[in-house]
Design an enzyme around this catalytic site. Structure first.
Site, PDB file in Angstrom:
ATOM      1  N   THR A 164       0.873  -1.177   0.000  1.00 40.19           N
ATOM      2  CA  THR A 164       0.000   0.000   0.000  1.00 40.19           C
ATOM      3  C   THR A 164       0.910   1.227   0.000  1.00 40.19           C
ATOM      4  O   THR A 164       1.800   1.332   0.850  1.00 40.19           O
ATOM      5  CB  THR A 164      -0.913  -0.031   1.249  1.00 40.19           C
ATOM      6  N   ARG A 291     -38.560   2.208  -0.643  1.00 41.87           N
ATOM      7  CA  ARG A 291     -38.912   1.547  -1.918  1.00 41.87           C
ATOM      8  C   ARG A 291     -40.218   0.761  -1.752  1.00 41.87           C
ATOM      9  O   ARG A 291     -40.332  -0.071  -0.847  1.00 41.87           O
ATOM     10  CB  ARG A 291     -37.782   0.595  -2.315  1.00 41.87           C
ATOM     11  N   GLN A 302     -41.164  -9.953   5.448  1.00 44.09           N
ATOM     12  CA  GLN A 302     -40.216 -10.519   6.418  1.00 44.09           C
ATOM     13  C   GLN A 302     -38.896 -10.910   5.757  1.00 44.09           C
ATOM     14  O   GLN A 302     -37.833 -10.835   6.368  1.00 44.09           O
ATOM     15  CB  GLN A 302     -40.822 -11.754   7.070  1.00 44.09           C
ATOM     16  N   GLU A 387      -3.700  -8.317   5.900  1.00 42.71           N
ATOM     17  CA  GLU A 387      -3.412  -8.488   7.338  1.00 42.71           C
ATOM     18  C   GLU A 387      -3.765  -9.920   7.769  1.00 42.71           C
ATOM     19  O   GLU A 387      -4.220 -10.165   8.886  1.00 42.71           O
ATOM     20  CB  GLU A 387      -4.177  -7.432   8.144  1.00 42.71           C
ATOM     21  N   GLY A 388      -3.548 -10.868   6.865  1.00 40.16           N
ATOM     22  CA  GLY A 388      -3.847 -12.278   7.144  1.00 40.16           C
ATOM     23  C   GLY A 388      -5.225 -12.649   6.629  1.00 40.16           C
ATOM     24  O   GLY A 388      -6.222 -12.038   7.018  1.00 40.16           O
ATOM     25  N   SER A 390      -8.735 -14.912   5.914  1.00 36.83           N
ATOM     26  CA  SER A 390      -9.644 -15.549   6.874  1.00 36.83           C
ATOM     27  C   SER A 390      -9.149 -16.942   7.251  1.00 36.83           C
ATOM     28  O   SER A 390      -9.273 -17.372   8.401  1.00 36.83           O
ATOM     29  CB  SER A 390     -11.058 -15.659   6.288  1.00 36.83           C
TER      30      SER A 390
HETATM   31  C1  LIG Z   1      -4.995  -4.353  -1.600  1.00 30.92           C
HETATM   32  C2  LIG Z   1      -3.911  -5.021  -0.816  1.00 30.92           C
HETATM   33  C3  LIG Z   1      -3.102  -4.251   0.008  1.00 30.92           C
HETATM   34  C4  LIG Z   1      -2.061  -4.864   0.711  1.00 30.92           C
HETATM   35  N1  LIG Z   1      -1.219  -4.084   1.460  1.00 30.92           N
HETATM   36  C5  LIG Z   1      -0.079  -4.645   1.956  1.00 30.92           C
HETATM   37  C6  LIG Z   1       0.936  -3.819   2.534  1.00 30.92           C
HETATM   38  O1  LIG Z   1       0.782  -2.597   2.649  1.00 30.92           O
HETATM   39  N2  LIG Z   1       2.093  -4.411   2.942  1.00 30.92           N
HETATM   40  C7  LIG Z   1       2.298  -5.745   2.838  1.00 30.92           C
HETATM   41  O2  LIG Z   1       3.366  -6.224   3.225  1.00 30.92           O
HETATM   42  N3  LIG Z   1       1.338  -6.577   2.304  1.00 30.92           N
HETATM   43  C8  LIG Z   1       0.169  -6.039   1.857  1.00 30.92           C
HETATM   44  N4  LIG Z   1      -0.792  -6.846   1.277  1.00 30.92           N
HETATM   45  C9  LIG Z   1      -0.526  -8.285   1.166  1.00 30.92           C
HETATM   46  C10 LIG Z   1      -1.494  -9.161   1.950  1.00 30.92           C
HETATM   47  O3  LIG Z   1      -1.195  -9.110   3.313  1.00 30.92           O
HETATM   48  C11 LIG Z   1      -1.409 -10.573   1.341  1.00 30.92           C
HETATM   49  O4  LIG Z   1      -2.079 -10.524   0.099  1.00 30.92           O
HETATM   50  C12 LIG Z   1      -2.010 -11.631   2.229  1.00 30.92           C
HETATM   51  O5  LIG Z   1      -1.193 -11.836   3.360  1.00 30.92           O
HETATM   52  C13 LIG Z   1      -2.185 -12.971   1.510  1.00 30.92           C
HETATM   53  O6  LIG Z   1      -1.032 -13.366   0.837  1.00 30.92           O
HETATM   54  P1  LIG Z   1      -1.139 -13.845  -0.701  1.00 30.92           P
HETATM   55  O7  LIG Z   1      -1.889 -12.803  -1.434  1.00 30.92           O
HETATM   56  O8  LIG Z   1       0.227 -14.163  -1.170  1.00 30.92           O
HETATM   57  O9  LIG Z   1      -2.023 -15.154  -0.668  1.00 30.92           O
HETATM   58  P2  LIG Z   1      -1.500 -16.658  -0.375  1.00 30.92           P
HETATM   59  O10 LIG Z   1      -0.741 -16.698   0.891  1.00 30.92           O
HETATM   60  O11 LIG Z   1      -0.865 -17.204  -1.614  1.00 30.92           O
HETATM   61  O12 LIG Z   1      -2.908 -17.399  -0.159  1.00 30.92           O
HETATM   62  C14 LIG Z   1      -3.756 -17.810  -1.248  1.00 30.92           C
HETATM   63  C15 LIG Z   1      -4.929 -18.578  -0.622  1.00 30.92           C
HETATM   64  O13 LIG Z   1      -4.438 -19.750   0.056  1.00 30.92           O
HETATM   65  C16 LIG Z   1      -4.891 -19.730   1.402  1.00 30.92           C
HETATM   66  N5  LIG Z   1      -3.866 -20.309   2.293  1.00 30.92           N
HETATM   67  C17 LIG Z   1      -2.527 -20.055   2.319  1.00 30.92           C
HETATM   68  N6  LIG Z   1      -1.934 -20.769   3.279  1.00 30.92           N
HETATM   69  C18 LIG Z   1      -2.906 -21.458   3.897  1.00 30.92           C
HETATM   70  C19 LIG Z   1      -2.938 -22.379   4.993  1.00 30.92           C
HETATM   71  N7  LIG Z   1      -1.828 -22.702   5.658  1.00 30.92           N
HETATM   72  N8  LIG Z   1      -4.119 -22.928   5.350  1.00 30.92           N
HETATM   73  C20 LIG Z   1      -5.267 -22.595   4.680  1.00 30.92           C
HETATM   74  N9  LIG Z   1      -5.302 -21.745   3.647  1.00 30.92           N
HETATM   75  C21 LIG Z   1      -4.148 -21.184   3.260  1.00 30.92           C
HETATM   76  C22 LIG Z   1      -5.132 -18.265   1.717  1.00 30.92           C
HETATM   77  O14 LIG Z   1      -6.028 -18.112   2.815  1.00 30.92           O
HETATM   78  C23 LIG Z   1      -5.707 -17.759   0.408  1.00 30.92           C
HETATM   79  O15 LIG Z   1      -7.068 -18.057   0.353  1.00 30.92           O
HETATM   80  C24 LIG Z   1      -1.859  -6.270   0.608  1.00 30.92           C
HETATM   81  C25 LIG Z   1      -2.701  -7.028  -0.206  1.00 30.92           C
HETATM   82  C26 LIG Z   1      -3.704  -6.425  -0.934  1.00 30.92           C
HETATM   83  C27 LIG Z   1      -4.551  -7.281  -1.845  1.00 30.92           C
END
Ligand SMILES: Cc1cc2nc3c(=O)[nH]c(=O)nc-3n(C[C@H](O)[C@H](O)[C@H](O)COP(=O)(O)OP(=O)(O)OC[C@H]3O[C@@H](n4cnc5c(N)ncnc54)[C@H](O)[C@@H]3O)c2cc1C
Length: 407
Positions: A164, A291, A302, A387-388, A390
């Site tokens: 970011t 609406r 409901q 930030e990790g 779900s």
């Molecule tokens: C808009 C945006 C802003 C961001 N800003 C920053 C920033 O400022 N600084 C920074 O450092 N990072 C930043 N991030 C990075 C963000 O923290 C990561 O995208 C995130 O940690 C996930 O990593 P990944 O995208 O490599 O996904 P991956 O780790 O490759 O995961 C892919 C999928 O596999 C799943 N998975 C992976 N391992 C496991 C496991 N052990 N068990 C179950 N499921 C698993 C994940 O949950 C996900 O669904 C940003 C990301 C976005 C999209």
């Protein structure tokens, strides 16, 4: 230690109302434009700086509020306005917290003010940890920092991604490997000062949501920074590495300090999600009572009314989890059930669900860019990722409950 409270005190209510006014009058009206432009909303950041919302002092005051409700309140109101613009305003805080958590007093005093700049020349900062092959699996980070003793300089090489404000920031905080043998225990954080040769922006990402927030790769090619840019200093790093090596030799397992930091920072992301969810719920409620179909407001059905009841219940539950975790963080309570991760997990999933329900309640209008819930739904998807993810929150919660090491 402050008692846990579910009510904002008079002073907090005043701040909340003031922030809400800024979110309603300045952020929300600008949201659609900056979402379409997919650019950093510098004029809005400048407005925030003018009134003191974009400033170190303001965040420090909220960060150290002993009730723990300061930061969640700020995040909820700003993100209620618009998630993309709000992230552009609070993104610098991520880098500032990195320095606050690991820096010496001198580093904090030198670098954090530079991250914000001043009203006439606002700056943003970036926190660069994620890499193409190191997302959830932080330990597989490759960016390397090597010490050049003769010059008392660190040399950084590698590629960061998803940063970011990456590349448009003045100050970049970069996490790098100093001892590859030690996995995540062998990482350290560095300040890369504005204009340092070798740091450049890579690809800027075109995103699904939070499009007003700039997200890009950051490339580091023989980036040289003075020894004083190692956060915490060399002596402290050497001591920490020596302890980690000793533990690795003896097989001793220790609590992961980085995990404790995440537990404390995740409620803030939960609060952002609460803000987006509340915004979409309010639009949906307003629409449902006005609406008319079949000669009566759609809320008289409901099927619609119960959805609104569920939306509001989840939002309130999410806020309470966020407030509890944030109070625990400020008051140094141990996160024995990963309550910080719990709050982020529940609030982010709530935001995704509630914004989707809001689209359904608005029918065809909900699906268009004439109404804001379409944007809010796109924005909400980020909360279950950064930030990790779900899945990682569930993993952390489950392992904490089971008493097994997280990594
Ligand atoms: C808009 C945006 C802003 C961001 N800003 C920053 C920033 O400022 N600084 C920074 O450092 N990072 C930043 N991030 C990075 C963000 O923290 C990561 O995208 C995130 O940690 C996930 O990593 P990944 O995208 O490599 O996904 P991956 O780790 O490759 O995961 C892919 C999928 O596999 C799943 N998975 C992976 N391992 C496991 C496991 N052990 N068990 C179950 N499921 C698993 C994940 O949950 C996900 O669904 C940003 C990301 C976005 C999209």
């Amino acid at each position: 230690m402050a008692e846990f409270t579910m009510e904002l005190n008079d002073e907090q209510q005043e701040v909340r109302d003031w922030l809400h006014g800024f979110a309603a009058d300045v952020i929300r009206p600008a949201a659609a434009e900056w979402d379409e432009r997919e650019e950093t909303p510098w004029p809005v950041i400048q407005e925030a700086a003018k009134i003191g919302v974009y400033s170190l002092d303001f965040y420090a005051q909220q960060y150290f509020d002993p009730t723990g409700l300061g930061i969640p309140m700020v995040m909820e109101e700003l993100f209620w306005g618009d998630a993309g613009i709000a992230l552009s305003i609070v993104g610098t805080g991520l880098a500032a917290v990195g320095v606050l958590a690991n820096g010496t007093e001198e580093q904090i005093g030198t670098w954090i003010p530079q991250m914000y700049g001043d009203v006439n020349d606002v700056k943003v900062a970036a926190f660069c940890s994620s890499e193409p092959d190191a997302g959830s699996d932080v330990a597989s980070m490759r960016t390397r920092a090597v010490y050049d003793e003769a010059k008392d300089e660190w040399v950084l090489n590698g590629t960061k991604t998803w940063a970011t404000n990456g590349g448009i920031a003045g100050v970049h905080v970069v996490v790098a490997v100093v001892d590859p043998e030690l996995g995540s225990k062998g990482h350290a954080s560095f300040i890369v000062p504005p204009g340092t040769p070798g740091l450049s922006q890579g690809q800027k990402f075109k995103k699904h949501g939070i499009r007003a927030s700039h997200t890009a790769e950051v490339v580091l090619e023989n980036v040289r920074v003075p020894g004083s840019c190692l956060l915490g200093g060399k002596e402290k790093l050497d001591e920490r590495l020596a302890r980690a090596r000793e533990r690795a030799r003896s097989g001793e397992r220790v609590k992961n300090a980085a995990m404790a930091t995440f537990e404390a920072s995740r409620p803030a992301v939960g609060a952002m999600a609460v803000g987006t969810a509340r915004a979409a719920y309010e639009v949906a409620l307003d629409y449902a009572v006005t609406r008319e179909q079949f000669g009566r407001p759609i809320v008289d059905n409901q099927g619609v009314a119960f959805q609104l009841a569920d939306m509001r219940t989840s939002i309130d539950a999410a806020r309470l989890l966020v407030w509890r975790a944030s109070w625990m963080a400020v008051n140094g309570k141990p996160f024995t059930a990963a309550e910080g991760s719990m709050s982020k997990l529940f609030a982010s999933e709530t935001a995704k669900k509630v914004t989707g329900q809001a689209i359904q309640i608005l029918g065809g209008n909900g699906y268009t860019r004439e109404y804001p819930v379409e944007r809010m739904h796109r924005d909400a998807a980020i909360y279950t990722i950064f930030e990790g993810t779900s899945e990682i929150q569930r993993l952390v919660i489950a392992r904490t409950l089971a008493g097994v090491p997280i990594r």
